[in-house]
Design an enzyme around this catalytic site. Structure first.
Site, PDB file in Angstrom:
ATOM      1  N   ASP A 141      39.231  38.353  46.915  1.00  0.00           N
ATOM      2  CA  ASP A 141      39.790  36.931  47.164  1.00  0.00           C
ATOM      3  C   ASP A 141      38.667  35.876  46.740  1.00  0.00           C
ATOM      4  O   ASP A 141      37.348  36.052  46.802  1.00  0.00           O
ATOM      5  CB  ASP A 141      40.121  36.802  48.582  1.00  0.00           C
ATOM      6  CG  ASP A 141      41.086  37.795  49.050  1.00  0.00           C
ATOM      7  OD1 ASP A 141      41.942  38.176  48.205  1.00  0.00           O
ATOM      8  OD2 ASP A 141      41.410  38.078  50.100  1.00  0.00           O
ATOM      9  N   ARG A 142      39.273  34.572  46.501  1.00  0.00           N
ATOM     10  CA  ARG A 142      38.222  33.553  46.157  1.00  0.00           C
ATOM     11  C   ARG A 142      37.344  33.410  47.306  1.00  0.00           C
ATOM     12  O   ARG A 142      36.039  33.089  46.870  1.00  0.00           O
ATOM     13  CB  ARG A 142      39.004  32.421  45.999  1.00  0.00           C
ATOM     14  CG  ARG A 142      38.283  30.889  45.818  1.00  0.00           C
ATOM     15  CD  ARG A 142      39.190  29.648  45.715  1.00  0.00           C
ATOM     16  NE  ARG A 142      38.106  28.486  45.584  1.00  0.00           N
ATOM     17  CZ  ARG A 142      37.771  28.089  44.495  1.00  0.00           C
ATOM     18  NH1 ARG A 142      38.088  28.624  43.567  1.00  0.00           N
ATOM     19  NH2 ARG A 142      37.353  26.952  44.516  1.00  0.00           N
TER      20      ARG A 142
END
Length: 291
Positions: A141-142
């Site tokens: 995930d970012r």
């Protein structure tokens, strides 16, 4: 470990004793589990040679035979190379492992995007004169930091994809979670699906995909626990959803219920461990969490 080297566009390896008697056909299908389409392409283009001659696919290999496979043809990166200061933890002719910072996407979502880790990997390869299609084997995930594996050519990419699917690539995560965990170890086996009320959020749902997370408590404090997690599956936001579901959301994860003012999500991919599919070398890379 197999004796091997790069010879221009060709990967050369010395056949080890454990492959004695196998045919090249069996090596590709039974040992490497290579996709039939890719194997067929190598076969039709005569891009596999044995001892200086195009290989006869049905003849047995002998120990110390010299096998060559054309793996390193130039290709479009598939994205725009963009300079950034990336931290490479491991690299060889076939793959590289990079330490992703929090707040950065793994790969572009649109062709013109230039600020992702994959763009930085493409620039790194371009600077080395290696024109390869950049392929991430898994993603983070970012807001999650830590180790990510990239393939440098399609053949090893397909082998690594298969290994990931069969859980032969071990990924370990470290997280700070809210509250004191009641058990030293545990497994969360709950299906995960999309949240109909939020465009990016996921939730535990009976109609979702199978998702399995194993956790172990490293340290319990009064209202925070330090844990390690390992995944049997790789669903979007899996660790975040599962830990929130059992009442222990990750510190800094406002999307899944943590109200901490911590500036970032306290989830870090700390270790990657697997056997290299082409050299049989054990690859173990670690990156300590730094919150």
């Amino acid at each position: 470990m197999i004796i091997s080297s790069k010879k221009g566009q060709w990967f050369e390896l010395i056949v080890p004793s454990e492959w004695q008697g196998l045919t090249s056909e069996q090596l590709f299908s039974k040992i490497w589990h290579a996709p039939k389409k890719h194997t067929h392409s190598l076969r039709m283009n005569k891009e596999v040679w044995l001892n200086g001659q195009p290989v006869i696919w049905t003849e047995p290999l002998n120990k110390d035979d010299r096998l060559r496979i054309k793996l390193f043809s130039d290709a479009d990166f598939g994205m725009i190379p963009s300079y950034m200061d990336i931290h490479i933890l491991y690299e060889d002719d076939h793959l590289l492992i990079v330490d992703k910072p929090a707040g950065m996407n793994t790969h572009p979502n649109v062709p013109e995007q230039m600020d992702t880790l994959a763009n930085g990997v493409a620039f790194h390869l371009q600077a080395k004169g290696e024109f390869r299609q950049v392929k991430h084997i898994h993603r983070l995930d970012r807001d999650t930091s830590g180790v990510i594996l990239f393939a440098k050519h399609p053949f090893v990419g397909s082998l690594l994809d298969k290994m990931l699917e069969e859980r032969q690539i071990k990924r370990t995560y470290t997280a700070l979670v809210q509250g004191k965990m009641p058990f030293k170890k545990g497994t969360i086996n709950e299906p995960i699906g999309r949240d109909r009320h939020h465009p990016t959020k996921r939730r535990v749902s009976p109609s979702g995909q199978t998702a399995i997370t194993h956790y172990e408590v490293i340290e319990n404090q009064k209202d925070i626990s330090l844990i390690q997690c390992q995944l049997d599956t790789g669903r979007t936001h899996q660790i975040r959803v599962h830990l929130s579901h059992i009442g222990h959301p990750i510190i800094g994860d406002s999307l899944y219920g943590n109200t901490s003012v911590k500036e970032r999500l306290c989830l870090h991919a700390t270790e990657l461990n697997f056997v290299h599919p082409l050299t049989l070398e054990t690859i173990q890379v670690t990156s300590p969490a730094n919150w």
